[in-house]
Design an enzyme around this catalytic site. Structure first.
Site, PDB file in Angstrom:
ATOM      1  N   GLY A   1       0.771  -1.244   0.000  1.00 44.53           N
ATOM      2  CA  GLY A   1       0.000   0.000   0.000  1.00 44.53           C
ATOM      3  C   GLY A   1       0.800   1.291   0.000  1.00 44.53           C
ATOM      4  O   GLY A   1       0.374   2.286  -0.561  1.00 44.53           O
TER       5      GLY A   1
ATOM      6  N   GLU B   1       3.691   4.904   5.324  1.00 43.68           N
ATOM      7  CA  GLU B   1       2.554   3.977   5.360  1.00 43.68           C
ATOM      8  C   GLU B   1       1.385   4.562   4.566  1.00 43.68           C
ATOM      9  O   GLU B   1       1.277   5.779   4.406  1.00 43.68           O
ATOM     10  CB  GLU B   1       2.196   3.767   6.847  1.00 43.68           C
ATOM     11  CG  GLU B   1       0.922   3.034   7.164  1.00 43.68           C
ATOM     12  CD  GLU B   1       0.931   1.555   6.818  1.00 43.68           C
ATOM     13  OE1 GLU B   1       1.364   1.206   5.712  1.00 43.68           O
ATOM     14  OE2 GLU B   1       0.471   0.756   7.659  1.00 43.68           O
ATOM     15  N   ASP B   2       0.493   3.701   4.100  1.00 45.49           N
ATOM     16  CA  ASP B   2      -0.669   4.191   3.360  1.00 45.49           C
ATOM     17  C   ASP B   2      -1.723   4.770   4.301  1.00 45.49           C
ATOM     18  O   ASP B   2      -2.210   5.881   4.113  1.00 45.49           O
ATOM     19  CB  ASP B   2      -1.275   3.088   2.467  1.00 45.49           C
ATOM     20  CG  ASP B   2      -1.520   1.769   3.199  1.00 45.49           C
ATOM     21  OD1 ASP B   2      -1.330   1.710   4.437  1.00 45.49           O
ATOM     22  OD2 ASP B   2      -1.890   0.786   2.532  1.00 45.49           O
TER      23      ASP B   2
ATOM     24  N   ASP C   1      -5.132   2.934  10.878  1.00 43.45           N
ATOM     25  CA  ASP C   1      -6.532   2.689  11.211  1.00 43.45           C
ATOM     26  C   ASP C   1      -6.619   2.436  12.728  1.00 43.45           C
ATOM     27  O   ASP C   1      -6.654   3.382  13.517  1.00 43.45           O
ATOM     28  CB  ASP C   1      -6.991   1.500  10.364  1.00 43.45           C
ATOM     29  CG  ASP C   1      -8.468   1.194  10.460  1.00 43.45           C
ATOM     30  OD1 ASP C   1      -9.207   2.028  10.984  1.00 43.45           O
ATOM     31  OD2 ASP C   1      -8.878   0.110  10.013  1.00 43.45           O
TER      32      ASP C   1
ATOM     33  N   LYS D   1      -7.199   7.394  10.028  1.00 43.41           N
ATOM     34  CA  LYS D   1      -8.610   7.206  10.415  1.00 43.41           C
ATOM     35  C   LYS D   1      -8.659   7.155  11.938  1.00 43.41           C
ATOM     36  O   LYS D   1      -8.795   6.075  12.519  1.00 43.41           O
ATOM     37  CB  LYS D   1      -9.071   5.840   9.877  1.00 43.41           C
ATOM     38  CG  LYS D   1     -10.059   5.891   8.738  1.00 43.41           C
ATOM     39  CD  LYS D   1     -10.710   4.541   8.559  1.00 43.41           C
ATOM     40  CE  LYS D   1     -10.139   3.764   7.407  1.00 43.41           C
ATOM     41  NZ  LYS D   1     -10.845   2.495   7.149  1.00 43.41           N
TER      42      LYS D   1
ATOM     43  N   PHE E   1     -14.193   2.876   4.125  1.00 41.74           N
ATOM     44  CA  PHE E   1     -13.211   1.983   3.528  1.00 41.74           C
ATOM     45  C   PHE E   1     -12.753   2.608   2.214  1.00 41.74           C
ATOM     46  O   PHE E   1     -13.549   2.834   1.306  1.00 41.74           O
ATOM     47  CB  PHE E   1     -13.787   0.584   3.284  1.00 41.74           C
ATOM     48  CG  PHE E   1     -12.710  -0.375   2.883  1.00 41.74           C
ATOM     49  CD1 PHE E   1     -11.882  -0.953   3.836  1.00 41.74           C
ATOM     50  CD2 PHE E   1     -12.494  -0.663   1.537  1.00 41.74           C
ATOM     51  CE1 PHE E   1     -10.856  -1.811   3.457  1.00 41.74           C
ATOM     52  CE2 PHE E   1     -11.469  -1.520   1.151  1.00 41.74           C
ATOM     53  CZ  PHE E   1     -10.658  -2.098   2.117  1.00 41.74           C
TER      54      PHE E   1
ATOM     55  N   ARG F   1      -5.536  -0.399  -6.624  1.00 44.63           N
ATOM     56  CA  ARG F   1      -4.312   0.255  -6.132  1.00 44.63           C
ATOM     57  C   ARG F   1      -3.835   1.324  -7.108  1.00 44.63           C
ATOM     58  O   ARG F   1      -3.202   2.301  -6.721  1.00 44.63           O
ATOM     59  CB  ARG F   1      -3.184  -0.777  -5.968  1.00 44.63           C
ATOM     60  CG  ARG F   1      -3.408  -1.785  -4.860  1.00 44.63           C
ATOM     61  CD  ARG F   1      -2.127  -2.571  -4.632  1.00 44.63           C
ATOM     62  NE  ARG F   1      -2.335  -3.789  -3.875  1.00 44.63           N
ATOM     63  CZ  ARG F   1      -2.399  -3.864  -2.549  1.00 44.63           C
ATOM     64  NH1 ARG F   1      -2.280  -2.785  -1.822  1.00 44.63           N
ATOM     65  NH2 ARG F   1      -2.586  -5.027  -1.961  1.00 44.63           N
TER      66      ARG F   1
HETATM   67  P1  5GP Z   1      -4.291  -0.911  11.442  1.00 40.12           P
HETATM   68  O1  5GP Z   1      -3.311  -1.909  11.976  1.00 40.12           O
HETATM   69  O2  5GP Z   1      -3.901   0.514  11.719  1.00 40.12           O
HETATM   70  O3  5GP Z   1      -5.694  -1.211  11.893  1.00 40.12           O
HETATM   71  O4  5GP Z   1      -4.382  -1.151   9.903  1.00 40.12           O
HETATM   72  C1  5GP Z   1      -3.531  -0.689   8.984  1.00 40.12           C
HETATM   73  C2  5GP Z   1      -3.709  -1.431   7.670  1.00 40.12           C
HETATM   74  O5  5GP Z   1      -5.078  -1.825   7.444  1.00 40.12           O
HETATM   75  C3  5GP Z   1      -3.352  -0.524   6.540  1.00 40.12           C
HETATM   76  O6  5GP Z   1      -1.980  -0.555   6.251  1.00 40.12           O
HETATM   77  C4  5GP Z   1      -4.195  -1.075   5.416  1.00 40.12           C
HETATM   78  O7  5GP Z   1      -3.514  -2.144   4.801  1.00 40.12           O
HETATM   79  C5  5GP Z   1      -5.446  -1.623   6.108  1.00 40.12           C
HETATM   80  N1  5GP Z   1      -6.543  -0.655   6.040  1.00 40.12           N
HETATM   81  C6  5GP Z   1      -7.087   0.058   7.040  1.00 40.12           C
HETATM   82  N2  5GP Z   1      -8.097   0.840   6.611  1.00 40.12           N
HETATM   83  C7  5GP Z   1      -8.185   0.638   5.281  1.00 40.12           C
HETATM   84  C8  5GP Z   1      -9.041   1.167   4.244  1.00 40.12           C
HETATM   85  O8  5GP Z   1      -9.920   2.015   4.444  1.00 40.12           O
HETATM   86  N3  5GP Z   1      -8.819   0.698   2.987  1.00 40.12           N
HETATM   87  C9  5GP Z   1      -7.871  -0.233   2.684  1.00 40.12           C
HETATM   88  N4  5GP Z   1      -7.755  -0.605   1.414  1.00 40.12           N
HETATM   89  N5  5GP Z   1      -7.055  -0.746   3.632  1.00 40.12           N
HETATM   90  C10 5GP Z   1      -7.213  -0.317   4.914  1.00 40.12           C
END
Ligand code: 5GP
Length: 175
Positions: free
Chosen positions: A42, A97-98, A101, A129, A150, A163
């Site tokens: 990502g 990082e992308d 969350d 987020k 999402f 992507r």
């Molecule tokens: P975290 O560990 O912070 O919950 O999640 C991070 C990862 O979850 C991100 O690097 C991504 O791969 C995925 N992710 C979280 N939210 C989204 C979203 O809205 N869209 C997509 N495509 N991936 C997400």
């Protein structure tokens, strides 16, 4: 279930946001070299675009991680699929990082990388987020804060697709 993709951040807004983040990094680091760690897949689009606007010497490495299944995401267990090629001891590192969350992935990763004794370690994320945060993760550099939607595009996938979109879209499921 059918769905459509609605534009959330346009190509132009995204480009401006990324340039702004690059300017902040240029201002903070000056001529100090930075070592970017891109979280694949990502983070790739964001890192390449961001790095084009950085003025100092830039080196790059890549890391792939995955959370164990969506039902256990909140456990915070993260698996390393691909580790870094080079040591980071003594280097000024920025994780690219992308999206952040829940914060589970970044909390785990930052702790792991801190143990490798970089000179400094910062987090730069294209999207944040915060409404879904479970861990104390605060990005040092941030493109955009978004609502709990999402999103896809510019590196982010839905079922490995989208992507390649040059904007950020929200996946909207039809009733
Ligand atoms: P975290 O560990 O912070 O919950 O999640 C991070 C990862 O979850 C991100 O690097 C991504 O791969 C995925 N992710 C979280 N939210 C989204 C979203 O809205 N869209 C997509 N495509 N991936 C997400």
């Amino acid at each position: 279930m059918s769905y459509r993709i609605e534009t959330l951040i346009s190509k132009e807004e995204l480009a401006k946001g990324i340039e702004r983040v690059a300017e902040e990094i240029n201002r903070d680091y000056g001529q100090k070299s930075v070592h970017l760690i891109c979280i694949i897949k990502g983070g790739v689009f964001f890192m390449t675009e961001l790095s084009k606007h950085l003025n100092m010497d830039v080196t790059m490495d890549f890391m792939a991680v995955s959370s164990y299944g969506s039902d256990t995401v909140s456990s915070g267990i993260v698996k390393i699929i691909k580790d870094l090629d080079e040591p980071i001891e003594g280097r000024d590192v920025i994780i690219v990082e992308d999206i952040v969350d829940t914060g589970n992935t970044m909390e785990y990763l930052m702790e792991l990388l801190r143990d490798r004794k970089p000179s400094s370690l910062k987090l730069c994320t294209m999207l944040d987020k915060p409404s879904r945060r479970l861990k104390e993760v605060h990005p040092d550099y941030l493109g955009f804060t978004i609502e709990d939607k999402f999103v896809v595009g510019f590196g982010l996938d839905y079922d490995q697709k989208y992507r390649n979109l040059n904007y950020i879209g929200a996946v909207v499921f039809d009733e």
